[in-house]
Design a protein around this motif. Sequence first.
Motif, PDB file in Angstrom:
ATOM      1  N   LEU A  95      42.028   6.104  52.501  1.00 50.07           N
ATOM      2  CA  LEU A  95      43.057   5.466  51.691  1.00 50.07           C
ATOM      3  C   LEU A  95      42.614   5.301  50.241  1.00 50.07           C
ATOM      4  N   GLY A  96      41.409   5.750  49.953  1.00 50.20           N
ATOM      5  CA  GLY A  96      40.758   5.500  48.664  1.00 50.20           C
ATOM      6  C   GLY A  96      41.435   6.115  47.479  1.00 50.20           C
ATOM      7  N   PRO A  97      41.043   5.646  46.334  1.00 50.91           N
ATOM      8  CA  PRO A  97      40.034   4.640  46.078  1.00 50.91           C
ATOM      9  C   PRO A  97      40.539   3.246  46.460  1.00 50.91           C
ATOM     10  N   VAL A  98      39.579   2.370  46.750  1.00 50.16           N
ATOM     11  CA  VAL A  98      39.929   1.075  47.326  1.00 50.16           C
ATOM     12  C   VAL A  98      39.233  -0.056  46.580  1.00 50.16           C
ATOM     13  N   ILE A  99      39.999  -1.136  46.345  1.00 46.52           N
ATOM     14  CA  ILE A  99      39.415  -2.399  45.902  1.00 46.52           C
ATOM     15  C   ILE A  99      40.003  -3.504  46.774  1.00 46.52           C
ATOM     16  N   VAL A 100      39.248  -4.580  46.896  1.00 42.72           N
ATOM     17  CA  VAL A 100      39.744  -5.743  47.632  1.00 42.72           C
ATOM     18  C   VAL A 100      39.498  -6.977  46.771  1.00 42.72           C
ATOM     19  N   VAL A 101      40.493  -7.855  46.734  1.00 37.38           N
ATOM     20  CA  VAL A 101      40.414  -9.087  45.953  1.00 37.38           C
ATOM     21  C   VAL A 101      40.356 -10.260  46.921  1.00 37.38           C
ATOM     22  N   VAL A 150      36.489  -9.541  42.988  1.00 41.14           N
ATOM     23  CA  VAL A 150      37.000  -8.186  43.174  1.00 41.14           C
ATOM     24  C   VAL A 150      35.854  -7.258  43.552  1.00 41.14           C
ATOM     25  N   PHE A 151      36.035  -6.543  44.655  1.00 44.19           N
ATOM     26  CA  PHE A 151      35.042  -5.574  45.103  1.00 44.19           C
ATOM     27  C   PHE A 151      35.635  -4.165  45.021  1.00 44.19           C
ATOM     28  N   PHE A 152      34.956  -3.299  44.288  1.00 43.90           N
ATOM     29  CA  PHE A 152      35.327  -1.890  44.180  1.00 43.90           C
ATOM     30  C   PHE A 152      34.430  -1.085  45.100  1.00 43.90           C
ATOM     31  N   CYS A 153      34.992  -0.327  46.000  1.00 43.29           N
ATOM     32  CA  CYS A 153      34.180   0.628  46.739  1.00 43.29           C
ATOM     33  C   CYS A 153      33.765   1.702  45.744  1.00 43.29           C
ATOM     34  N   THR A 154      32.474   1.887  45.581  1.00 42.21           N
ATOM     35  CA  THR A 154      31.945   2.941  44.713  1.00 42.21           C
ATOM     36  C   THR A 154      31.070   3.890  45.526  1.00 42.21           C
ATOM     37  N   GLU A 156      36.859 -17.242  36.383  1.00 47.68           N
ATOM     38  CA  GLU A 156      38.062 -16.901  37.137  1.00 47.68           C
ATOM     39  C   GLU A 156      37.940 -15.589  37.891  1.00 47.68           C
ATOM     40  N   VAL A 157      37.097 -14.683  37.390  1.00 52.20           N
ATOM     41  CA  VAL A 157      36.996 -13.367  38.001  1.00 52.20           C
ATOM     42  C   VAL A 157      35.550 -12.905  38.013  1.00 52.20           C
ATOM     43  N   ARG A 158      35.167 -12.309  39.123  1.00 56.59           N
ATOM     44  CA  ARG A 158      33.893 -11.611  39.235  1.00 56.59           C
ATOM     45  C   ARG A 158      34.219 -10.230  39.786  1.00 56.59           C
ATOM     46  N   VAL A 159      33.760  -9.185  39.100  1.00 56.06           N
ATOM     47  CA  VAL A 159      34.006  -7.806  39.514  1.00 56.06           C
ATOM     48  C   VAL A 159      32.676  -7.206  39.951  1.00 56.06           C
ATOM     49  N   ASN A 160      32.640  -6.708  41.190  1.00 60.55           N
ATOM     50  CA  ASN A 160      31.417  -6.135  41.742  1.00 60.55           C
ATOM     51  C   ASN A 160      31.662  -4.766  42.355  1.00 60.55           C
ATOM     52  N   SER A 161      30.598  -3.988  42.403  1.00 60.09           N
ATOM     53  CA  SER A 161      30.595  -2.750  43.180  1.00 60.09           C
ATOM     54  C   SER A 161      30.304  -3.105  44.622  1.00 60.09           C
ATOM     55  N   ALA A 162      30.829  -2.311  45.517  1.00 63.82           N
ATOM     56  CA  ALA A 162      30.547  -2.474  46.938  1.00 63.82           C
ATOM     57  C   ALA A 162      30.219  -1.110  47.515  1.00 63.82           C
ATOM     58  N   GLY A 163      29.501  -1.123  48.600  1.00 61.53           N
ATOM     59  CA  GLY A 163      29.313   0.114  49.351  1.00 61.53           C
ATOM     60  C   GLY A 163      30.615   0.438  50.059  1.00 61.53           C
ATOM     61  N   CYS A 164      30.537   1.260  51.047  1.00 62.75           N
ATOM     62  CA  CYS A 164      31.738   1.692  51.759  1.00 62.75           C
ATOM     63  C   CYS A 164      32.471   0.493  52.368  1.00 62.75           C
ATOM     64  N   ASN A 186      36.629   8.395  40.577  1.00 68.94           N
ATOM     65  CA  ASN A 186      36.149   7.653  39.402  1.00 68.94           C
ATOM     66  C   ASN A 186      36.110   6.146  39.628  1.00 68.94           C
ATOM     67  N   ALA A 187      35.757   5.746  40.830  1.00 74.47           N
ATOM     68  CA  ALA A 187      35.737   4.321  41.169  1.00 74.47           C
ATOM     69  C   ALA A 187      34.772   3.540  40.281  1.00 74.47           C
ATOM     70  N   GLN A 188      33.606   4.098  39.996  1.00 71.26           N
ATOM     71  CA  GLN A 188      32.639   3.385  39.156  1.00 71.26           C
ATOM     72  C   GLN A 188      33.193   3.189  37.748  1.00 71.26           C
ATOM     73  N   GLU A 189      33.828   4.216  37.204  1.00 69.37           N
ATOM     74  CA  GLU A 189      34.432   4.106  35.872  1.00 69.37           C
ATOM     75  C   GLU A 189      35.537   3.050  35.854  1.00 69.37           C
ATOM     76  N   MET A 190      36.361   3.017  36.891  1.00 64.99           N
ATOM     77  CA  MET A 190      37.446   2.042  36.954  1.00 64.99           C
ATOM     78  C   MET A 190      36.892   0.626  37.152  1.00 64.99           C
ATOM     79  N   ARG A 191      35.824   0.488  37.915  1.00 66.80           N
ATOM     80  CA  ARG A 191      35.176  -0.812  38.082  1.00 66.80           C
ATOM     81  C   ARG A 191      34.617  -1.300  36.762  1.00 66.80           C
ATOM     82  N   ASP A 192      33.958  -0.406  36.033  1.00 63.77           N
ATOM     83  CA  ASP A 192      33.407  -0.760  34.722  1.00 63.77           C
ATOM     84  C   ASP A 192      34.518  -1.167  33.761  1.00 63.77           C
ATOM     85  N   TYR A 193      35.640  -0.456  33.848  1.00 64.54           N
ATOM     86  CA  TYR A 193      36.786  -0.772  32.987  1.00 64.54           C
ATOM     87  C   TYR A 193      37.341  -2.161  33.312  1.00 64.54           C
TER      88      TYR A 193
END
Length: 108
Positions: A62-68, A8-12, A48-56, A26-33
């Motif tokens: 359309l944000g905030p955006v995550i991609v799995v 999972v990549f969170f745009c932060t 099973e899961v890796r959660v990372n921050s991503a640049g743009c 609050n993308a960083q907060e939601m990624r941390d959560y």
Amino acid sequence: MSYYKNHVFFCTNDREDGSQCCAQYNAQEMRDYMKKRSKELGLVSRGEVRVNSAGCLNRCELGPVIVVYPDETWYTFVDKDDIDEIIEEHLLKGNKVERLLLDNESPC
């Protein structure tokens, strides 16, 4: 085969010029959560899961955006309830959360 079942990549991204960006939602907060909840549920320790921050991710309007990955599933979210639903439905059960899906084809 992917190393992780889901990556999972969170745009932060934070734009200094003040234009729309995921950091404003609050993308960083939601990624941390999501990372914390994934650990609590044992998804991280089982690989099973890796959660990372991503640049743009170039979907700013359309944000905030995550991609799995590897599913190439793009989501938006509003709050922790949305993140919990993505964890429960997509990461645990393998079902896409239709109401939070972004169109795969339209960058901003």
